[in-house]
Enzyme design. Structure first.
Site, PDB file in Angstrom:
ATOM      1  N   HIS A  59       0.845  -1.199   0.000  1.00  0.00           N
ATOM      2  CA  HIS A  59       0.000   0.000   0.000  1.00  0.00           C
ATOM      3  C   HIS A  59       0.875   1.243   0.000  1.00  0.00           C
ATOM      4  O   HIS A  59       1.985   1.239   0.522  1.00  0.00           O
ATOM      5  CB  HIS A  59      -0.943   0.009   1.206  1.00  0.00           C
ATOM      6  CG  HIS A  59      -0.241  -0.105   2.517  1.00  0.00           C
ATOM      7  ND1 HIS A  59       0.176  -1.305   3.029  1.00  0.00           N
ATOM      8  CD2 HIS A  59       0.132   0.840   3.423  1.00  0.00           C
ATOM      9  CE1 HIS A  59       0.773  -1.107   4.191  1.00  0.00           C
ATOM     10  NE2 HIS A  59       0.775   0.191   4.450  1.00  0.00           N
ATOM     11  N   HIS A 112       0.754   5.342   1.088  1.00  0.00           N
ATOM     12  CA  HIS A 112       0.068   6.384   1.853  1.00  0.00           C
ATOM     13  C   HIS A 112       0.070   7.649   0.988  1.00  0.00           C
ATOM     14  O   HIS A 112       1.120   8.036   0.455  1.00  0.00           O
ATOM     15  CB  HIS A 112       0.825   6.696   3.140  1.00  0.00           C
ATOM     16  CG  HIS A 112       0.968   5.531   4.072  1.00  0.00           C
ATOM     17  ND1 HIS A 112       0.234   5.409   5.229  1.00  0.00           N
ATOM     18  CD2 HIS A 112       1.772   4.424   4.028  1.00  0.00           C
ATOM     19  CE1 HIS A 112       0.575   4.288   5.861  1.00  0.00           C
ATOM     20  NE2 HIS A 112       1.517   3.678   5.155  1.00  0.00           N
TER      21      HIS A 112
END
Ligand code: AMP
Length: 142
Positions: free
Chosen positions: A104, A106
């Site tokens: 992932h 941010h």
């Protein structure tokens, strides 16, 4: 050596719809939702839907898809929050700060003179996260 992918990590459960999230965007290959412990208002996480522990085992196709969505979300959060800039952050393995082992990125709006809160700090109010997600979806034209 890169560790194996654990299909029971929390983001895999979110992708499968087993756990709720404040979703801001989804396409065939990627998903974006609000971070529940935001480092700043409008903090979004962007993931490939396919299995990848982090950048070390991701395929070029997963990376291409996820970075295209990162750009889309970066533009949207900048517009939604009238931000001065956008911070993109990504961790690989625990010693580098990774706590959830599904790749992932941010995406965090930044404002002149305003610092960030700590990484995995305080849980945000769900009403506020829902409000921020709605603002970002509007900026995305949704
Ligand atoms: P890291 O793996 O270190 O990049 O951090 C994982 C991020 O996921 C942190 O910023 C957490 O606040 C966030 N997080 C953990 N669980 C959830 C969840 N259920 N929904 C949204 N964000 C989460």
């Amino acid at each position: 050596m890169t560790e194996a992918y654990d299909p029971n990590n929390i983001f895999a459960k979110i992708i499968r719809g087993e756990i709720p999230c404040h979703k801001v965007f989804e396409d065939d290959d990627t998903l974006a939702f609000m971070d529940i412990m935001p480092q700043g208002n409008g903090h979004v996480l962007v993931l490939p839907k396919g299995e990848a522990r982090n950048i070390l085992d991701a395929t070029p196709e997963q990376l291409a898809a996820v970075i295209a969505t990162v750009q889309r979300i970066a533009k949207a959060v900048k517009a939604a929050f009238a931000a001065d800039g956008v911070f993109v952050q990504q961790f690989n393995e625990a010693p580098a700060g990774q706590t959830v082992f599904h790749l992932h990125f941010h995406v965090i709006p930044r404002f002149e003179g305003v610092g960030l809160r700590g990484h995995t700090g305080q849980m945000a109010d769900h009403g506020l996260l829902a409000e921020h997600a709605a603002k970002i979806r509007t900026a995305l034209g949704g």
